[in-house]
Design a protein around this motif. Structure first.
Motif, mmCIF file in Angstrom:
data_model
loop_
_atom_site.group_PDB
_atom_site.id
_atom_site.type_symbol
_atom_site.label_atom_id
_atom_site.label_comp_id
_atom_site.label_asym_id
_atom_site.label_seq_id
_atom_site.Cartn_x
_atom_site.Cartn_y
_atom_site.Cartn_z
ATOM 1 N N SER A 62 0.828 -1.205 0.000
ATOM 2 C CA SER A 62 0.000 0.000 0.000
ATOM 3 C C SER A 62 0.854 1.243 0.000
ATOM 4 O O SER A 62 2.018 1.223 0.403
ATOM 5 C CB SER A 62 -0.924 0.004 1.226
ATOM 6 O OG SER A 62 -0.157 0.020 2.429
ATOM 7 N N THR A 64 0.113 5.747 0.516
ATOM 8 C CA THR A 64 -0.830 6.849 0.623
ATOM 9 C C THR A 64 -0.565 7.818 -0.526
ATOM 10 O O THR A 64 0.569 7.976 -0.972
ATOM 11 C CB THR A 64 -0.673 7.608 1.953
ATOM 12 O OG1 THR A 64 0.693 8.017 2.104
ATOM 13 C CG2 THR A 64 -1.061 6.707 3.119
ATOM 14 N N PHE A 266 -4.030 4.759 -1.152
ATOM 15 C CA PHE A 266 -5.102 5.183 -0.252
ATOM 16 C C PHE A 266 -5.003 6.680 0.019
ATOM 17 O O PHE A 266 -3.918 7.263 0.006
ATOM 18 C CB PHE A 266 -5.021 4.417 1.070
ATOM 19 C CG PHE A 266 -5.264 2.931 0.926
ATOM 20 C CD1 PHE A 266 -6.549 2.414 1.031
ATOM 21 C CD2 PHE A 266 -4.209 2.061 0.670
ATOM 22 C CE1 PHE A 266 -6.774 1.050 0.893
ATOM 23 C CE2 PHE A 266 -4.431 0.698 0.536
ATOM 24 C CZ PHE A 266 -5.713 0.192 0.640
ATOM 25 N N SER A 267 -6.156 7.256 0.308
ATOM 26 C CA SER A 267 -6.194 8.702 0.551
ATOM 27 C C SER A 267 -5.748 9.065 1.956
ATOM 28 O O SER A 267 -5.302 10.180 2.199
ATOM 29 C CB SER A 267 -7.612 9.239 0.301
ATOM 30 O OG SER A 267 -8.537 8.579 1.150
ATOM 31 N N ASP A 268 -5.883 8.140 2.913
ATOM 32 C CA ASP A 268 -5.433 8.439 4.272
ATOM 33 C C ASP A 268 -5.027 7.151 4.979
ATOM 34 O O ASP A 268 -5.363 6.045 4.560
ATOM 35 C CB ASP A 268 -6.504 9.191 5.072
ATOM 36 C CG ASP A 268 -7.756 8.363 5.286
ATOM 37 O OD1 ASP A 268 -7.700 7.355 6.017
ATOM 38 O OD2 ASP A 268 -8.806 8.726 4.721
ATOM 39 N N THR A 270 -5.897 5.917 7.894
ATOM 40 C CA THR A 270 -6.936 5.145 8.575
ATOM 41 C C THR A 270 -7.511 4.082 7.659
ATOM 42 O O THR A 270 -7.643 2.900 8.032
ATOM 43 C CB THR A 270 -8.055 6.077 9.075
ATOM 44 O OG1 THR A 270 -7.498 7.044 9.967
ATOM 45 C CG2 THR A 270 -9.131 5.289 9.796
ATOM 46 N N VAL A 271 -7.854 4.488 6.445
ATOM 47 C CA VAL A 271 -8.394 3.537 5.470
ATOM 48 C C VAL A 271 -7.335 2.508 5.099
ATOM 49 O O VAL A 271 -7.620 1.313 4.947
ATOM 50 C CB VAL A 271 -8.907 4.280 4.227
ATOM 51 C CG1 VAL A 271 -9.434 3.290 3.184
ATOM 52 C CG2 VAL A 271 -10.000 5.276 4.601
ATOM 53 N N GLU A 272 -6.113 2.965 4.972
ATOM 54 C CA GLU A 272 -5.009 2.065 4.634
ATOM 55 C C GLU A 272 -4.847 0.978 5.701
ATOM 56 O O GLU A 272 -4.710 -0.217 5.379
ATOM 57 C CB GLU A 272 -3.717 2.855 4.490
ATOM 58 C CG GLU A 272 -2.517 2.023 4.103
ATOM 59 C CD GLU A 272 -1.245 2.849 4.021
ATOM 60 O OE1 GLU A 272 -0.233 2.333 3.513
ATOM 61 O OE2 GLU A 272 -1.260 4.024 4.481
ATOM 62 N N GLU A 274 -7.063 -0.117 7.825
ATOM 63 C CA GLU A 274 -8.215 -1.018 7.785
ATOM 64 C C GLU A 274 -8.005 -2.106 6.733
ATOM 65 O O GLU A 274 -8.427 -3.253 6.919
ATOM 66 C CB GLU A 274 -9.498 -0.237 7.521
ATOM 67 C CG GLU A 274 -9.999 0.548 8.721
ATOM 68 C CD GLU A 274 -10.210 -0.337 9.939
ATOM 69 O OE1 GLU A 274 -10.866 -1.400 9.815
ATOM 70 O OE2 GLU A 274 -9.696 0.011 11.020
ATOM 71 N N ALA A 275 -7.358 -1.747 5.629
ATOM 72 C CA ALA A 275 -7.059 -2.740 4.598
ATOM 73 C C ALA A 275 -6.041 -3.755 5.105
ATOM 74 O O ALA A 275 -6.089 -4.935 4.750
ATOM 75 C CB ALA A 275 -6.535 -2.037 3.352
#
Length: 609
Positions: A62, A64, A266-268, A270-272, A274-275
């Protein structure tokens, strides 16, 4: 942050009597600027690889931000992660268990004269592009010329390389405009080599390609992977090439083990993350001490399916300066007392306790955590070097060891804020109605801190709140990755959250970090806008240091002068990298001494299934 070394050869011998006799070049399979190479010509493999590592399996990674180009040499746009390192080979390949050693990849050998006035690389006859055509001297020359023309960073980095020419069927010679720059032969092994015939050809639609522009056409290289598929700006998938020409080379044995490598953007954070928790991302570098301490209470982390490690290896040979970086191109930051005052307003101790579980150490050197860091008062050779510049450096370098202010309790905070105000007063500012203003013009002292990621905001907020106590209007602005990159390249900011990573053998890159010639060159890493004659002299001495002892002494002197000018507000760093990964990934117990070897020497347990 990083780039390699040098070795040996006498090309011409002058006899005591008789004519000058030209000798054949002596070719070497590796080069180093510190000591002897660990491996002799013809070595079997690096010690830190598993030669039996299975090939295959999937690695999901991943990033960002986003990307908008696959062009590996251009300074425009947002380059896609992985393209340069996976798709393209270089002339030399670095060893991660030696400080400054690299060995032949596209080049089977390198030679240069005693005065380091040139370097010649001989390409391997078996080196091929993905379309089966050989890698040629013309490709190397084209790659170098285009890199210098279209990438300001590389143009400066290789500014002393004045020509490149074909000097044999498989030979390329680079000539320099100065002698005894021992690092030049080594760093020439590091730029990506691209195929001239491909870039001068046409794409599938019949359009002529243009290496001076961004592109999302999957580029062709000579490296172990190819771009298999992508979603513009969102993901990119690489596949291991079965026909990779260099898969059996000694420098590649036990490496390039994953069948596919996919990057998702990913844009941030937190979402990253979670993945990561969901198993959609296999490997995660956790740069937040508080997150590392509190965020791994999910089942996979508790039962061992997600492995956590703190790895010191990559930082053993890396000096770090992470800091708030004021832009001296702005008039308000030109006064050294202003910059020093801002350091007194930063309460590291409180931040470390409340946000980081006391996991960090305060950075107090531009070469922090290495033998190159200055300390105490200058002595011996370091003192001699500084005394030769006595009229050009701050007097404090001889009388006052650099230390950061210590906060952490209300009394110390109040004392340091008073000190900050005193320095501002001396710089021509005063408090009026709880606002710090220029005493002559009445203009408020204010600045904006430009950020690239919301995750930095929790670190920056305490500093913003602290300077407000002395009447400064400080603000944060978080922008998307593309805007941040463009603004930093053009120095369009008041202050940034910056970082420089140093090798144990500093050299030509120091000019790009703090040399006067780089202050106005867009794309340089002279983020602070430093232009100082004494610093320029010290950089020159570092580049031409004749031995390790002189290099260390001169680098410590440079460090001391940089610190004495208070160009930045030093922040903090960890002495280990924190990584979390799903347990189908694995590596040898002993990673490279100076690196993590990721993803090169890791492999997937699923590859054998």
């Amino acid at each position: 942050m990083n780039f390699r070394r040098a070795l040996v050869l006498a090309a011409t011998v002058f006899l005591a009597t008789g004519p000058v006799v030209a000798q054949e070049p002596v070719w070497h399979g590796g080069i180093s600027t510190i000591g002897e190479l660990k491996h002799k010509d013809g070595f079997a493999r690096f010690d830190y690889v598993n030669p039996e590592a299975p090939k295959g399996g999937e690695l999901k990674l991943s990033e960002t931000g986003t990307y908008d180009t696959f062009n590996p040499i251009l300074s425009k746009g947002e380059a896609a992660t992985g393209v340069t390192t996976l798709v393209f080979d270089t002339l030399l390949k670095s060893a991660e268990d030696e400080i400054t050693a690299s060995y032949g990849l596209l080049a089977e050998g390198v030679s240069y004269p005693d005065d380091f006035s040139s370097a010649t690389f001989r390409l391997r006859a078996e080196a091929k592009w993905a379309d089966g055509k050989p890698v040629t001297p013309e490709d190397v020359i084209f790659s170098f010329d285009m890199s210098k023309e279209h990438n300001p960073l590389l143009s400066n980095y290789y500014r002393h390389v004045v020509s490149s020419e074909k000097t044999g069927e498989r030979d390329v010679t680079f000539r320099f405009d100065e002698k005894n720059n021992r690092e030049l032969p080594s760093i020439l092994g590091q730029f990506p080599i691209v195929p001239k015939h491909w870039w001068e050809g046409q794409d599938a639609k019949g359009n002529k390609r243009d290496i001076s522009r961004t592109t999302l056409e999957p580029v062709m290289g000579s490296g172990p992977y190819k771009i298999a598929s992508f979603q513009a700006g969102g993901s990119i998938r690489f596949e291991l090439r079965d026909d990779y020409w260099g898969k059996d080379l000694n420098v590649n044995v036990g490496q390039n083990n994953f069948g596919t490598i996919t990057y998702t953007f990913f844009s941030d954070n937190t979402v990253e993350f979670e993945a990561v928790r969901a198993g959609d991302v296999d490997f995660y570098r956790d740069n937040s001490a508080s997150h590392w301490a509190t965020a791994y209470d999910f089942p996979a982390a508790k039962d061992g399916r997600v492995v956590r490690e703190e790895i010191e290896n990559p930082l053993r040979a890396t000096g770090i300066m992470q800091a708030f970086v004021p832009n001296l191109r702005r008039e308000k930051f030109k006064d050294q007392k202003v910059r020093e005052a801002l350091n007194y307003a930063f309460d590291f101790e409180d931040l470390n306790r409340t946000l980081a579980h006391n996991a960090y150490q305060r950075v107090d050197s531009y070469f922090w955590n290495t033998e190159l860091a200055s300390s105490g008062l200058p002595e011996g050779r370091e003192k001699e070097i500084l005394e030769a510049l006595k009229d050009k450096v701050p007097p404090a370098v001889f009388t006052t060891p650099y230390t950061n202010p210590v906060n952490g309790d209300p009394q110390k905070v109040r004392g340091n804020l008073r000190k900050a105000l005193t320095l501002f007063n001396e710089a021509g500012y005063e408090l009026r109605s709880n606002r710090l203003v220029n005493a002559k013009t009445g203009e408020p002292f204010s600045f904006e801190i430009l950020l690239s990621n919301p995750s930095f905001e929790r670190t920056v907020t305490p500093f913003v709140n602290s300077v407000k106590k002395i009447g400064i209007d400080a603000r944060m602005r978080t922008v998307d990755a593309s805007q941040y990159t463009n603004r930093v390249r053009s120095f369009d900011y008041d202050m940034i959250y910056g970082i420089w990573a140093q090798s144990l053998v500093p050299g030509n890159e120091q000019s790009d970090y703090w040399g006067s010639a780089s202050v106005d060159r867009q794309g340089s890493k002279n983020y602070a806008g430093i232009a100082d004659p004494a610093i320029d002299e010290l950089i020159h001495k570092i580049i031409f240091a004749p031995n390790r002892e002189e290099l260390v002494a001169t680098t410590r002197a440079l460090d001391r002068v940089l610190l004495a000018h208070h160009y930045v507000v030093p922040l903090f760093y960890s002495k280990a990298q924190r990584v979390a990964y799903w347990n189908h990934l694995t590596h040898l117990k002993d990673l490279p001494y100076y690196g993590m070897g990721f993803p090169d020497v890791w492999w997937s347990k699923n590859a054998a299934k």
